[in-house]
Design an enzyme around this catalytic site. Structure first.
Site, PDB file in Angstrom:
ATOM      1  N   ASN A   9      49.295  50.734  41.419  1.00  0.00           N
ATOM      2  CA  ASN A   9      48.651  49.955  40.909  1.00  0.00           C
ATOM      3  C   ASN A   9      47.977  51.105  39.755  1.00  0.00           C
ATOM      4  O   ASN A   9      46.916  50.756  39.493  1.00  0.00           O
ATOM      5  CB  ASN A   9      48.092  48.978  41.171  1.00  0.00           C
ATOM      6  N   LYS A  11      47.393  49.281  36.821  1.00  0.00           N
ATOM      7  CA  LYS A  11      46.207  48.767  36.053  1.00  0.00           C
ATOM      8  C   LYS A  11      46.418  49.032  34.829  1.00  0.00           C
ATOM      9  O   LYS A  11      47.533  49.007  34.028  1.00  0.00           O
ATOM     10  CB  LYS A  11      44.412  48.934  36.037  1.00  0.00           C
ATOM     11  N   HIS A  93      45.673  39.154  42.502  1.00  0.00           N
ATOM     12  CA  HIS A  93      44.398  40.369  42.844  1.00  0.00           C
ATOM     13  C   HIS A  93      43.407  40.585  42.207  1.00  0.00           C
ATOM     14  O   HIS A  93      43.329  39.145  40.977  1.00  0.00           O
ATOM     15  CB  HIS A  93      44.978  41.963  41.606  1.00  0.00           C
ATOM     16  N   GLU A  95      40.461  41.272  39.992  1.00  0.00           N
ATOM     17  CA  GLU A  95      41.015  41.504  38.888  1.00  0.00           C
ATOM     18  C   GLU A  95      41.264  40.372  38.009  1.00  0.00           C
ATOM     19  O   GLU A  95      40.770  39.630  37.564  1.00  0.00           O
ATOM     20  CB  GLU A  95      41.083  42.949  38.297  1.00  0.00           C
ATOM     21  N   GLU A 163      42.562  43.991  49.607  1.00  0.00           N
ATOM     22  CA  GLU A 163      41.509  44.658  49.016  1.00  0.00           C
ATOM     23  C   GLU A 163      40.046  44.421  48.687  1.00  0.00           C
ATOM     24  O   GLU A 163      39.830  43.833  47.835  1.00  0.00           O
ATOM     25  CB  GLU A 163      42.323  44.563  47.556  1.00  0.00           C
ATOM     26  N   GLY A 169      37.905  50.745  43.669  1.00  0.00           N
ATOM     27  CA  GLY A 169      36.879  51.800  41.869  1.00  0.00           C
ATOM     28  C   GLY A 169      35.661  52.040  42.700  1.00  0.00           C
ATOM     29  O   GLY A 169      35.183  52.598  41.634  1.00  0.00           O
ATOM     30  N   SER A 209      39.956  52.409  46.836  1.00  0.00           N
ATOM     31  CA  SER A 209      39.083  53.366  46.791  1.00  0.00           C
ATOM     32  C   SER A 209      40.437  54.831  48.031  1.00  0.00           C
ATOM     33  O   SER A 209      39.515  54.724  48.842  1.00  0.00           O
ATOM     34  CB  SER A 209      37.617  53.881  47.434  1.00  0.00           C
TER      35      SER A 209
END
Ligand code: 13P
Length: 253
Positions: A9, A11, A93, A95, A163, A169, A209
């Site tokens: 991904n 992003k 996701h 985010e 996730e 991240g 990560s």
């Protein structure tokens, strides 16, 4: 038997030119057998990337989608636009949930629409740090899965990515035990909704990560079918390495 998956991904990273350069350096994974290689660049790079991977075994995914097919929805991308270009679409996701206020209800509509238009949703679920610390992980994740899949008949056309938000991240991945336990819970949740047989066909990935140093710990687990990779998928060599390590471990089993 589920085929392992390493999905990248990207992003909101890479210009079109950068995306093209990056994918050219990833083409060497074409030769790796026994693992699905999926890359999810930004929308504007889907076409040039599609052209480059056309004769390879690398598959393409989008990072989001709206749940209607067309109309007055300025700036949105519909399943009709995507299904000419790619096979997968990341939905829900964290985010999108956090920064764009996507709810389980919206995500459920997106999953339904994606399936209707022959796209394979990669449905993302995962808890916040606060939820983890207050021991709500199991409640949160099982709710996200059951609401995300509400009203959907059993299908093989689905991938789920666990996730945990605190692992995305941050350089601090979940432990193998945490990932395995939650992924087992996700499979049990699907089993309850559909059937054991169907639940066994769904690929469930870990994301947060992951990198070339830790990927083997995760994919060594039977329950974990691969990874949804963020930052490390922006480095061609690292992504290729993760695919190769996954192939080696899963194909041995
Ligand atoms: P990182 O691998 O950068 O933690 O991102 C994971 C992710 O959000 C993939 O969708």
């Amino acid at each position: 038997m589920r085929t392992p998956i390493i999905a990248g991904n990207w992003k909101m990273n890479t210009s079109v030119n950068e995306a093209v350069e990056l994918v050219k350096r990833m083409l060497q994974v074409d030769r790796v057998k026994g693992v699905k290689k999926i890359i999810c660049p930004p929308f504007v790079s889907l076409v040039p990337v599609k052209n480059l991977i056309e004769n390879s075994s690398i598959e393409l995914g989008a990072q989001n989608m709206y749940f209607e097919e067309k109309g007055a929805m300025t700036g949105e991308i519909s399943p009709i636009m995507l299904n000419e270009l790619c096979r997968y679409v990341i939905l829900g996701h964290s985010e999108r949930r956090q920064y764009f206020a996507e709810t389980d209800e919206m995500i459920n509509k997106k999953v339904k629409t994606a399936i209707r238009f022959n796209l394979v949703p990669i449905l993302c679920v995962g808890e916040t740090l606060k939820e983890k610390e207050t021991e709500k992980t199991r409640d949160v994740v099982s709710r996200q899965v059951s609401r995300g899949l509400e009203g959907i008949n059993a299908t093989d056309s689905l991938v789920i990515a666990y996730e945990p938000i605190w692992a995305i991240g941050t350089g601090k991945s979940a432990s193998v035990a945490e990932a395995t336990n939650t992924i087992s819970l996700i499979r049990a949740t699907i089993e309850k909704m559909w059937s054991r047989e169907k639940a066994e066909t769904i690929s469930i990935l870990y994301g947060g990560s992951t990198n070339k140093q830790n990927i083997t710990e995760f994919v060594r687990q039977d329950e974990i079918d691969g990874a949804l990779v963020g930052g490390a998928s922006l480095k061609a060599d690292e992504f290729v390495d993760m695919v190769k390590q996954t192939a080696e471990i899963k194909n041995k089993a």
